[in-house]
Design a protein around this motif. Structure first.
Motif, PDB file in Angstrom:
ATOM      1  N   LYS A 240       1.019  -1.309   0.070  1.00 48.89           N
ATOM      2  CA  LYS A 240      -0.026   0.102   0.086  1.00 48.89           C
ATOM      3  C   LYS A 240       0.795   1.238   0.031  1.00 48.89           C
ATOM      4  CE  LYS A 240      -3.738  -0.044   2.513  1.00 48.89           C
ATOM      5  NZ  LYS A 240      -4.663  -0.178   3.740  1.00 48.89           N
ATOM      6  N   THR A 241       0.495   2.296  -0.777  1.00 47.53           N
ATOM      7  CA  THR A 241       0.985   3.737  -0.766  1.00 47.53           C
ATOM      8  C   THR A 241       0.089   4.480   0.327  1.00 47.53           C
ATOM      9  OG1 THR A 241       1.955   3.239  -3.119  1.00 47.53           O
ATOM     10  CG2 THR A 241       1.691   5.632  -1.998  1.00 47.53           C
ATOM     11  N   PRO A 242       0.444   4.810   1.471  1.00 42.87           N
ATOM     12  CA  PRO A 242      -0.115   5.430   2.245  1.00 42.87           C
ATOM     13  C   PRO A 242      -0.479   6.872   1.930  1.00 42.87           C
ATOM     14  CG  PRO A 242       1.417   3.983   3.679  1.00 42.87           C
ATOM     15  CD  PRO A 242       1.724   4.128   2.309  1.00 42.87           C
ATOM     16  N   LYS A 243      -1.709   7.320   2.040  1.00 44.51           N
ATOM     17  CA  LYS A 243      -1.870   8.784   1.857  1.00 44.51           C
ATOM     18  C   LYS A 243      -2.771   9.528   2.885  1.00 44.51           C
ATOM     19  CE  LYS A 243      -1.669   7.992  -3.275  1.00 44.51           C
ATOM     20  NZ  LYS A 243      -2.597   7.781  -4.663  1.00 44.51           N
ATOM     21  N   CYS A 244      -2.807  10.744   2.862  1.00 49.12           N
ATOM     22  CA  CYS A 244      -3.381  11.491   3.867  1.00 49.12           C
ATOM     23  C   CYS A 244      -4.709  11.685   3.359  1.00 49.12           C
ATOM     24  CB  CYS A 244      -2.744  12.815   4.087  1.00 49.12           C
ATOM     25  SG  CYS A 244      -1.219  12.851   4.926  1.00 49.12           S
ATOM     26  N   TYR A 245      -5.864  11.576   4.092  1.00 46.55           N
ATOM     27  CA  TYR A 245      -7.320  11.880   3.912  1.00 46.55           C
ATOM     28  C   TYR A 245      -7.642  13.393   3.984  1.00 46.55           C
ATOM     29  CZ  TYR A 245     -12.443  11.102   3.608  1.00 46.55           C
ATOM     30  OH  TYR A 245     -13.606  11.166   3.267  1.00 46.55           O
ATOM     31  N   VAL A 246      -7.709  14.050   2.869  1.00 47.43           N
ATOM     32  CA  VAL A 246      -7.977  15.563   3.051  1.00 47.43           C
ATOM     33  C   VAL A 246      -9.209  15.646   2.046  1.00 47.43           C
ATOM     34  CG1 VAL A 246      -7.303  17.862   2.622  1.00 47.43           C
ATOM     35  CG2 VAL A 246      -5.852  16.061   3.586  1.00 47.43           C
TER      36      VAL A 246
ATOM     37  N   ILE B 190      -4.406  12.217  -0.642  1.00 41.34           N
ATOM     38  CA  ILE B 190      -3.385  13.108  -1.262  1.00 41.34           C
ATOM     39  C   ILE B 190      -1.855  12.667  -0.604  1.00 41.34           C
ATOM     40  CG2 ILE B 190      -4.859  14.816  -1.413  1.00 41.34           C
ATOM     41  CD1 ILE B 190      -3.371  16.324   1.197  1.00 41.34           C
ATOM     42  N   ARG B 191      -1.031  13.108  -1.361  1.00 38.86           N
ATOM     43  CA  ARG B 191       0.337  13.229  -1.089  1.00 38.86           C
ATOM     44  C   ARG B 191       0.774  14.447  -0.427  1.00 38.86           C
ATOM     45  NH1 ARG B 191       0.471   9.726  -5.630  1.00 38.86           N
ATOM     46  NH2 ARG B 191       1.720   7.673  -5.288  1.00 38.86           N
ATOM     47  N   SER B 192       1.670  14.700   0.092  1.00 36.47           N
ATOM     48  CA  SER B 192       1.976  16.034   0.591  1.00 36.47           C
ATOM     49  C   SER B 192       2.401  16.900  -0.728  1.00 36.47           C
ATOM     50  CB  SER B 192       3.303  15.988   1.624  1.00 36.47           C
ATOM     51  OG  SER B 192       3.838  17.427   1.617  1.00 36.47           O
TER      52      SER B 192
ATOM     53  N   PRO C 139      -2.588   4.001  11.824  1.00 36.62           N
ATOM     54  CA  PRO C 139      -3.872   3.833  12.292  1.00 36.62           C
ATOM     55  C   PRO C 139      -4.648   4.990  11.541  1.00 36.62           C
ATOM     56  CG  PRO C 139      -2.642   3.313  14.329  1.00 36.62           C
ATOM     57  CD  PRO C 139      -1.646   3.873  13.104  1.00 36.62           C
ATOM     58  N   SER C 140      -4.242   6.045  11.460  1.00 36.42           N
ATOM     59  CA  SER C 140      -5.004   7.014  10.918  1.00 36.42           C
ATOM     60  C   SER C 140      -5.249   6.967   9.601  1.00 36.42           C
ATOM     61  CB  SER C 140      -4.480   8.468  11.300  1.00 36.42           C
ATOM     62  OG  SER C 140      -3.181   8.841  10.466  1.00 36.42           O
ATOM     63  N   ILE C 141      -4.118   6.144   8.513  1.00 35.28           N
ATOM     64  CA  ILE C 141      -4.342   5.952   7.374  1.00 35.28           C
ATOM     65  C   ILE C 141      -5.525   5.212   7.114  1.00 35.28           C
ATOM     66  CG2 ILE C 141      -3.175   4.988   5.191  1.00 35.28           C
ATOM     67  CD1 ILE C 141      -1.875   7.668   6.197  1.00 35.28           C
ATOM     68  N   LEU C 142      -5.710   4.199   7.957  1.00 35.34           N
ATOM     69  CA  LEU C 142      -6.492   3.189   7.845  1.00 35.34           C
ATOM     70  C   LEU C 142      -8.138   3.848   8.260  1.00 35.34           C
ATOM     71  CD1 LEU C 142      -5.614  -0.102   9.249  1.00 35.34           C
ATOM     72  CD2 LEU C 142      -5.685   0.596   7.117  1.00 35.34           C
ATOM     73  N   LEU C 143      -8.130   4.761   9.219  1.00 36.89           N
ATOM     74  CA  LEU C 143      -8.881   5.571   9.596  1.00 36.89           C
ATOM     75  C   LEU C 143      -9.699   6.347   8.296  1.00 36.89           C
ATOM     76  CD1 LEU C 143     -11.133   6.271  11.861  1.00 36.89           C
ATOM     77  CD2 LEU C 143      -9.450   8.045  12.318  1.00 36.89           C
ATOM     78  N   GLY C 144      -8.718   7.010   7.668  1.00 36.36           N
ATOM     79  CA  GLY C 144      -9.134   7.643   6.506  1.00 36.36           C
ATOM     80  C   GLY C 144      -9.884   6.891   5.453  1.00 36.36           C
TER      81      GLY C 144
ATOM     82  N   LEU D 169      -4.007  14.821   8.680  1.00 40.89           N
ATOM     83  CA  LEU D 169      -2.580  14.880   8.242  1.00 40.89           C
ATOM     84  C   LEU D 169      -1.598  14.198   8.740  1.00 40.89           C
ATOM     85  CD1 LEU D 169      -2.884  18.910   7.845  1.00 40.89           C
ATOM     86  CD2 LEU D 169      -3.019  17.207   6.210  1.00 40.89           C
ATOM     87  N   THR D 170      -0.468  13.873   8.199  1.00 41.78           N
ATOM     88  CA  THR D 170       0.730  13.244   8.782  1.00 41.78           C
ATOM     89  C   THR D 170       2.018  14.085   8.663  1.00 41.78           C
ATOM     90  OG1 THR D 170       1.342  12.000   6.951  1.00 41.78           O
ATOM     91  CG2 THR D 170      -0.039  10.857   8.469  1.00 41.78           C
ATOM     92  N   GLY D 171       2.852  14.066   9.670  1.00 46.63           N
ATOM     93  CA  GLY D 171       4.062  14.853   9.486  1.00 46.63           C
ATOM     94  C   GLY D 171       4.531  15.393  10.685  1.00 46.63           C
ATOM     95  N   ASP D 172       5.586  16.398  10.742  1.00 43.90           N
ATOM     96  CA  ASP D 172       6.363  16.851  12.088  1.00 43.90           C
ATOM     97  C   ASP D 172       5.336  17.995  12.502  1.00 43.90           C
ATOM     98  OD1 ASP D 172       8.210  15.027  11.777  1.00 43.90           O
ATOM     99  OD2 ASP D 172       9.483  16.236  10.491  1.00 43.90           O
TER     100      ASP D 172
END
Length: 285
Positions: free
Chosen positions: A7-13, A18-20, A186-191, A207-210
């Motif tokens: 899987k290529t994890p992406k954020c849910y927006v 999406i990718r960054s 877990p947030s990737i699956l939640l999305g 969103l994922t990141g720093d």
């Protein structure tokens, strides 16, 4: 012999994956230290884009009937329960024991159901009919504040995140959340679940990141009308000072919070993200 498709994890927006915008990623490793996946390392621009998506979805979500919001939240609980084993595996990536991961998933399902039950009832607790010394029927209703920012803790990456988000969406707000940096999967699956749960795209954005890169933008962004964050020390000061400049409310939680506690199941958590509207209606001749 076929190759395994990873899987290529992406954020849910905004209802999309999406990718960054920067194209940057950070490595996610499993408990053994082995590479697992590259996750988007979101930027301030991604945060601003997520706020725009939340603004587009927020008005429609706020107009939904409380009963409809309850149905949608209950549907999300059903979907999480159906994929409980997969979510538990995601929680176990950082070394969390299987029993603890399963406990967290079950607690999250229960918390979603709890707030689904409050969706068409909290108004009776938070609203009021007010006695006045004139010929008026005076009553107070609650309204959502708008777009709320969430800074989730590192621990309990599913339960804590949903505990922060649920009071907001129950009241009709839209959310932009920065998830756990330590355990983001877990947030990737939640999305994925949110995308097929009947919740309109853009109501919840993950969103994922720093955190250090986006903290100040969360604090100062004028379209974020409230913040809920697990923070202390310099981070808490930054959030409070930035929020003061942009006149937004801030709800801070201690990093040592017990997210399994029943104290998080209260209509007064919903009140933190509502505004009171008082109506004067003339009666009599």
């Amino acid at each position: 012999m076929s190759l395994k498709i990873t899987k290529t994890p992406k954020c849910y927006v905004g209802g999309a994956f999406i990718r960054s915008e920067s194209g940057r990623v950070f490595e996610l490793k499993d408990a053994s230290g082995a590479f697992y996946a590259n996750l988007p390392r979101c930027t301030k621009k991604d945060l601003r884009n997520a706020v725009e998506a939340a603004a587009k979805a927020g008005a429609g979500w706020a107009k939904r009937t409380p009963y409809n919001r309850a149905q949608i939240l209950y549907r999300l609980a059903e979907m999480l329960e159906a994929r409980a084993a997969e979510m538990a595996e995601a929680l176990m990536l950082d070394g969390t024991a299987k029993a603890q991961a399963e406990k967290e998933v079950a607690a999250t399902v229960g918390r979603i159901v709890h707030y689904a039950g409050w969706a068409d009832k909290y108004e009776q607790v938070l609203g009021s009919v007010n006695p006045v010394a004139s010929a008026h029927f005076n009553f107070t209703l609650t309204e959502p504040v708008g777009i709320v920012g969430v800074l989730a803790p590192e621990e309990a990456p599913l339960l804590a995140l949903m505990t922060l988000i649920l009071p907001m969406v129950t009241a009709g707000n839209s959310v932009v959340a920065l998830v756990s940096r330590k355990a983001p999967y877990p947030s990737i699956l939640l999305g994925e679940m949110l995308a097929t749960s009947d919740l309109p795209g853009g109501v919840v954005n993950l969103l994922t990141g720093d955190r250090k890169e986006m903290l100040s933008t969360f604090a100062t962004h004028e379209h974020l009308r409230a913040l809920a964050a697990v923070a202390q020390g310099d981070e808490a000061v930054t959030l409070q000072r930035g929020a003061a400049d942009s006149v937004k409310r801030v709800k801070l939680h201690d990093p040592k919070t017990d997210w399994f506690s029943e104290k998080h199941e209260s209509p007064y958590a919903i009140r933190d993200f509502t505004e009171a509207k008082t109506v004067w209606h003339p009666v009599g001749s």
